[in-house]
Design an enzyme around this catalytic site. Structure first.
Site, PDB file in Angstrom:
ATOM      1  N   ARG A  60      29.327   6.359  18.372  1.00 24.94           N
ATOM      2  CA  ARG A  60      28.343   7.425  18.803  1.00 24.94           C
ATOM      3  C   ARG A  60      28.900   8.515  19.153  1.00 24.94           C
ATOM      4  NH1 ARG A  60      22.901   5.381  19.339  1.00 24.94           N
ATOM      5  NH2 ARG A  60      22.498   6.806  21.172  1.00 24.94           N
ATOM      6  N   MET A  76      26.455  11.976  21.354  1.00 27.01           N
ATOM      7  CA  MET A  76      25.309  11.358  21.933  1.00 27.01           C
ATOM      8  C   MET A  76      25.888  10.238  22.912  1.00 27.01           C
ATOM      9  SD  MET A  76      22.030   9.513  19.901  1.00 27.01           S
ATOM     10  CE  MET A  76      21.678  10.679  19.063  1.00 27.01           C
ATOM     11  N   CYS A  77      25.272  10.147  24.105  1.00 28.33           N
ATOM     12  CA  CYS A  77      25.580   9.126  25.033  1.00 28.33           C
ATOM     13  C   CYS A  77      24.929   7.840  24.657  1.00 28.33           C
ATOM     14  CB  CYS A  77      25.015   9.369  26.418  1.00 28.33           C
ATOM     15  SG  CYS A  77      25.447  10.939  27.145  1.00 28.33           S
ATOM     16  N   GLY A  78      25.486   6.729  25.152  1.00 26.33           N
ATOM     17  CA  GLY A  78      25.085   5.299  24.863  1.00 26.33           C
ATOM     18  C   GLY A  78      24.947   4.712  26.324  1.00 26.33           C
ATOM     19  N   THR A 135      28.273   5.189  28.088  1.00 27.22           N
ATOM     20  CA  THR A 135      29.280   6.120  27.456  1.00 27.22           C
ATOM     21  C   THR A 135      28.709   7.398  27.494  1.00 27.22           C
ATOM     22  OG1 THR A 135      28.535   5.681  25.125  1.00 27.22           O
ATOM     23  CG2 THR A 135      30.243   4.172  26.133  1.00 27.22           C
TER      24      THR A 135
END
Length: 379
Positions: free
Chosen positions: A33, A1-3, A126
């Site tokens: 993540r 999952m992106c941050g 990210t």
């Protein structure tokens, strides 16, 4: 999952070194993540200390996908074309690699990291690759054009991006990445040009209003942080389906008080440039996870679906596109978190392995957001 992680400061002086350190630390808090690339977007000049008031007279009817006008916008006496382009540094690999790339860029361009900014907007990201492999081109932030009139970081999936991409290509846009995200900044620029052409002589389209118009076209789950050369010193965040939290510190020595329901300091969209919102100090941290915020402030608000957060000067407003009156701010609960950074990152579990096991149902739910429409039984 992106941050995603964004930092905003107004009347709270921070040098470039401190701003970069805040960004990199925030991204590192989101490392657990999972990610394969990272990027940042910062400015090299102070944002205006006071925006010129704008008229909101004239209807905002949205754009119809056919107009292709161009607008000439002024901010504090300077055209957007005269404003400096933001610095965007991104690429595959760990955050340590991004730090090295940033250091190399600063040295090559002789940028002084001791330069102090009284008013600045920075966003970072990210990425966990879904559309296109890990690469500098596919990494976030994504921009609308070579001048980076709009810059966006995105967590989630835009399920109708191919249809939007086709429309934009037919209207002369070109794409450089394989991502679904790139349609968002290009759609923002297309909408801005179209709406500005329709409103000649009636003032600049408000930033959150522009974002609301674009949200109407997006399908899927997303959380977005958006900055623009047309709106220097302003930050907009919005979400639908994906998590987003904002930490607010008004004044440089604000105590961490009790939880309460708080109406935003800007209660009406048309009041965003009033003098009262340009007198106090404000810092804000916007992220996809509380772990990136809590070390800065424990006073947080969790944004709800269809919320649009607008931060400008020393004030902020939260609007919701599902409300009958989208120009009136909605109240959101200002909470005081009692946990520390390590506790939040582990979610109260003793080990990360335990956390990941117990979060599997939520992970599956997040994976399905924007792809499956769930109907609840009436029984």
């Amino acid at each position: 999952m992106c941050g995603i992680f964004g930092y905003y400061n107004y009347a709270v002086p921070r040098d470039l070194h401190a701003i970069l350190d805040i960004l990199f630390t925030g991204l590192k808090r989101l490392e657990y993540r999972g990610y394969d690339s990272a990027g940042i977007c910062v400015d090299t000049s102070d944002a205006p200390s006071r925006q010129r008031s704008t008229s909101l007279d004239g209807a905002l009817n949205g754009f119809n996908g056919a107009a292709n006008g161009t607008g000439h916008v002024e901010a504090n006496g300077h055209t957007a074309e005269q404003s400096s382009c933001p610095v965007i540094i991104k690429g595959p690999g760990k955050i340590e690699n991004l730090e090295k790339l940033t250091e190399e860029y600063l040295q090559q361009h002789d940028l002084d990291t001791s330069k102090v900014f009284k008013h600045h907007v920075a966003i970072s990201h990210t990425r966990w690759a879904t559309h296109g492999p890990p690469s500098a081109t596919n990494s976030h932030p994504h921009v609308s054009d070579p001048n980076a009139d709009f810059a966006v970081v995105h967590n989630g999936i835009i399920t109708n991006y191919k249809a939007l991409k086709d429309i934009l290509i037919k209207n002369g846009e070109t794409f450089v990445s394989e991502t679904d995200t790139e349609v968002i900044p290009k759609l923002l620029k297309f909408a801005y040009d179209s709406m500005t052409a329709e409103q000649v002589g009636t003032g600049k389209v408000p930033f959150p209003k522009l974002v609301m118009e674009v949200m109407k076209k997006l399908e899927g789950a997303y959380a977005l942080l958006i900055k623009s050369r047309h709106y220097p010193g302003e930050l907009v965040a919005c979400k639908r389906g994906s998590p987003m939290i904002v930490g607010i510190k008004e004044g440089q020595n604000q105590p961490e008080g009790p939880s309460m329901t708080r109406t935003a300091s800007i209660t009406r969209l048309r009041d965003q440039y009033n003098d009262s919102h340009w007198t106090g100090a404000l810092e804000a941290w916007v992220a996809s996870d509380a772990s990136a915020v809590i070390e800065h402030t424990k006073r947080v608000m969790i944004l709800e679906d269809n919320d649009v957060l607008h931060i400008v000067g020393g004030g902020y407003g939260i609007y919701n596109t599902r409300q009958a009156d989208v120009e009136t701010a909605v109240p959101r609960r200002l909470q005081v978190l009692q946990l520390e950074v390590d506790q939040i990152m582990k979610g109260g579990y003793e080990h990360y392995m335990q956390k990941e096991i117990h979060e599997q149902p939520e992970a599956i739910q997040q994976t399905m957001r924007g792809r499956v429409a769930v109907e609840r039984s009436k029984d």
